[in-house]
Design a protein around this motif. Structure first.
Motif, PDB file in Angstrom:
ATOM      1  N   GLU A  94       0.834  -1.198   0.000  1.00 40.91           N
ATOM      2  CA  GLU A  94       0.000   0.000   0.000  1.00 40.91           C
ATOM      3  C   GLU A  94       0.874   1.255   0.000  1.00 40.91           C
ATOM      4  O   GLU A  94       1.816   1.381   0.778  1.00 40.91           O
ATOM      5  N   GLY A  95       0.532   2.188  -0.907  1.00 37.15           N
ATOM      6  CA  GLY A  95       1.248   3.452  -0.992  1.00 37.15           C
ATOM      7  C   GLY A  95       2.472   3.424  -1.873  1.00 37.15           C
ATOM      8  O   GLY A  95       3.125   4.454  -2.039  1.00 37.15           O
ATOM      9  N   GLN A  96       2.811   2.279  -2.461  1.00 34.71           N
ATOM     10  CA  GLN A  96       4.005   2.204  -3.281  1.00 34.71           C
ATOM     11  C   GLN A  96       3.736   2.729  -4.681  1.00 34.71           C
ATOM     12  O   GLN A  96       2.590   2.951  -5.092  1.00 34.71           O
ATOM     13  N   TYR A  97       4.796   2.936  -5.431  1.00 30.53           N
ATOM     14  CA  TYR A  97       4.678   3.353  -6.822  1.00 30.53           C
ATOM     15  C   TYR A  97       4.576   2.098  -7.687  1.00 30.53           C
ATOM     16  O   TYR A  97       5.407   1.197  -7.585  1.00 30.53           O
ATOM     17  N   VAL A  98       3.566   2.046  -8.539  1.00 36.25           N
ATOM     18  CA  VAL A  98       3.354   0.898  -9.413  1.00 36.25           C
ATOM     19  C   VAL A  98       3.447   1.368 -10.858  1.00 36.25           C
ATOM     20  O   VAL A  98       3.197   2.536 -11.169  1.00 36.25           O
ATOM     21  N   THR A  99       3.803   0.455 -11.723  1.00 41.24           N
ATOM     22  CA  THR A  99       3.912   0.748 -13.147  1.00 41.24           C
ATOM     23  C   THR A  99       2.728   0.146 -13.892  1.00 41.24           C
ATOM     24  O   THR A  99       2.084  -0.802 -13.421  1.00 41.24           O
ATOM     25  N   LYS A 100       2.468   0.694 -15.061  1.00 43.68           N
ATOM     26  CA  LYS A 100       1.352   0.216 -15.870  1.00 43.68           C
ATOM     27  C   LYS A 100       1.553  -1.252 -16.228  1.00 43.68           C
ATOM     28  O   LYS A 100       2.622  -1.667 -16.683  1.00 43.68           O
ATOM     29  N   GLY A 101       0.511  -2.060 -16.010  1.00 46.00           N
ATOM     30  CA  GLY A 101       0.567  -3.492 -16.287  1.00 46.00           C
ATOM     31  C   GLY A 101       1.025  -4.336 -15.122  1.00 46.00           C
ATOM     32  O   GLY A 101       1.005  -5.571 -15.218  1.00 46.00           O
ATOM     33  N   GLN A 102       1.413  -3.723 -14.008  1.00 44.66           N
ATOM     34  CA  GLN A 102       1.864  -4.496 -12.849  1.00 44.66           C
ATOM     35  C   GLN A 102       0.680  -5.206 -12.197  1.00 44.66           C
ATOM     36  O   GLN A 102      -0.403  -4.643 -12.052  1.00 44.66           O
ATOM     37  N   LEU A 103       0.886  -6.464 -11.775  1.00 43.82           N
ATOM     38  CA  LEU A 103      -0.170  -7.254 -11.157  1.00 43.82           C
ATOM     39  C   LEU A 103      -0.504  -6.709  -9.777  1.00 43.82           C
ATOM     40  O   LEU A 103       0.381  -6.522  -8.935  1.00 43.82           O
ATOM     41  N   LEU A 104      -1.795  -6.442  -9.536  1.00 44.65           N
ATOM     42  CA  LEU A 104      -2.247  -5.913  -8.252  1.00 44.65           C
ATOM     43  C   LEU A 104      -3.058  -6.935  -7.465  1.00 44.65           C
ATOM     44  O   LEU A 104      -2.832  -7.130  -6.273  1.00 44.65           O
ATOM     45  N   PHE A 105      -4.032  -7.603  -8.097  1.00 49.86           N
ATOM     46  CA  PHE A 105      -4.913  -8.570  -7.436  1.00 49.86           C
ATOM     47  C   PHE A 105      -5.095  -9.781  -8.347  1.00 49.86           C
ATOM     48  O   PHE A 105      -4.953  -9.682  -9.576  1.00 49.86           O
ATOM     49  N   THR A 106      -5.423 -10.901  -7.721  1.00 49.40           N
ATOM     50  CA  THR A 106      -5.846 -12.088  -8.465  1.00 49.40           C
ATOM     51  C   THR A 106      -7.179 -12.560  -7.910  1.00 49.40           C
ATOM     52  O   THR A 106      -7.426 -12.516  -6.701  1.00 49.40           O
TER      53      THR A 106
END
Length: 406
Positions: A77-89
């Motif tokens: 939570e609160g981190q920087y994510v990139t486009k296409g990165q897996l968040l949930f399954t």
């Protein structure tokens, strides 16, 4: 009679004092020096102040596109994510079963198509030897076309099932900073309804503020262009305007209630320190830097509703001069009108000024911060030497006293 004689000299004393004071009044009051300087001409960029807040260029609510039970979250939570990165399954077993069923239907449709093609070819050969009627050939041809359509439909079902399986992997639609997860693993989520988390972009970032109708009309009268105009922004607690940007959006209408218009600037934010929702003070430069007449702020005098400066003419007479003030820049006040760049303005000793009378003038100057510099002011070393002189004076006076005693 002997007691009254000593009063005669005492009666003459007031007369002598009056005569002395009368001669002093004829001489007039002594003139006191004031420091004067010509105004400074400096390139000034005039900034208009506005208050606004930062907004994300892109903001997304992450929602699942497949229904099912959430199995795992794959981010902090609160981190920087990139486009296409897996968040949930999401549990993919139901959708995988639908995909397998669709693939089986494709296999059945392919077999039916092969059979229909064979039947059509047999009928066409029999028709050449008049062993089959033309009507039978047309029926076989129609069955073949129906088998082709069935195969295409089942193939489309496979592609749809593959999409649903892929939707069980929820990925980041944009790059940015992710918020906290709003749904924990084990909960059921509905496609396109449940909000899992939010993501906001960080670089660049927008700064939105409200401009008044009067400001907008002033810019238009001066012919200034707001679009692309430079801005600088200061956060609460900052001493300077360290963030810069440009205007990239002006709304197409003013609000009917407040009479303001929404204006937006784009600001580079490489470190991501500027967060959406932060308040700041913006300064807008709608016109390029131009030479302006400036004087120290301490040289401005307030007289009721007027603003004045004291000007000393060639004859040494002090005259008040009403002026129109501009912005304050680092201790220097811009004079829009009422003052010429060659005139001598009183910059120090305003308390000794008597308008309409001559005064003793000494030339001075001021720096870029509005601080008055007196060239005749003694340096620190001579000041210390002068301080020792009074201490020596009583010693010199003590010597005659000693000789008198002898």
């Amino acid at each position: 009679m002997l007691k009254r004689r000593p009063l005669a000299p005492m009666l003459l004393l007031p007369l002598l004092l009056a005569a002395c004071s009368g001669s002093g009044e004829q001489q007039g009051p002594p003139s006191l020096p004031v420091t004067v300087s010509a105004p400074m001409v400096k390139d000034i960029t005039e900034w208009d102040n506005f208050v606004g807040r930062f907004e994300a260029v892109n903001s997304v609510e992450v929602r699942p596109r497949a229904s099912g039970y959430l199995t795992q979250a794959h981010f902090a939570e609160g981190q920087y994510v990139t486009k296409g990165q897996l968040l949930f399954t999401i549990d993919a077993r139901p959708t995988q079963a639908v995909l397998d069923q669709a693939r089986a239907q494709v296999a059945r449709a392919e077999a039916a198509l092969v059979n229909a093609r064979t039947e059509l070819a047999r009928s066409e050969n029999l028709a050449k030897s008049d062993a089959a009627s033309q009507e039978e050939v047309e029926q076989r041809r129609a069955a073949y076309r129906a088998a082709q359509a069935d195969l295409a439909a089942t193939q489309a079902s496979v592609r749809a099932a593959q999409l649903n399986v892929g939707f069980t992997r929820v990925t980041a639609p944009i790059s940015g900073r992710v918020s906290q997860r709003l749904v924990d693993a084990g909960n059921a989520v509905a496609a396109d309804q449940t909000v899992l988390t939010t993501i906001v972009s960080t670089n660049p970032i927008h700064f939105s503020f409200q401009g008044s109708e009067a400001s907008l009309l002033n810019y238009e009268r001066r012919g200034d262009k707001l679009m692309g105009a430079p801005v600088r922004i200061r956060l609460q607690g900052d001493d300077d305007y360290r963030h810069t940007g440009k205007i990239d959006f002006i709304d197409n209408a003013l609000t009917s209630g407040s009479g303001t218009i929404t204006v937006r600037a784009v600001v580079q934010n490489p470190g991501g320190k500027l967060m959406p929702g932060l308040f700041g003070q913006l300064q807008l430069a709608a016109a390029p830097a131009a030479p302006q007449i400036v004087v120290p702020e301490t040289a401005i005098v307030t007289d009721a509703a007027r603003r004045l400066v004291y000007v000393v003419g060639k004859d040494g007479v002090v005259q008040p001069r009403p002026v129109e003030l501009g912005i304050l820049v680092d201790g220097l006040r811009v004079i829009r009108s009422g003052l010429d760049a060659k005139e001598q303005v009183v910059i120090n000793g305003l308390q000794r000024v008597r308008p309409g009378q001559k005064t003793e003038v000494q030339q001075g100057k001021f720096d870029d911060q509005g601080r008055v510099i007196d060239p005749k002011k003694p340096a620190a070393a001579p000041a210390n030497a002068g301080a020792s002189a009074p201490a020596a004076k009583p010693a010199a006076e003590a010597a005659p006293a000693k000789g008198a005693a002898q």
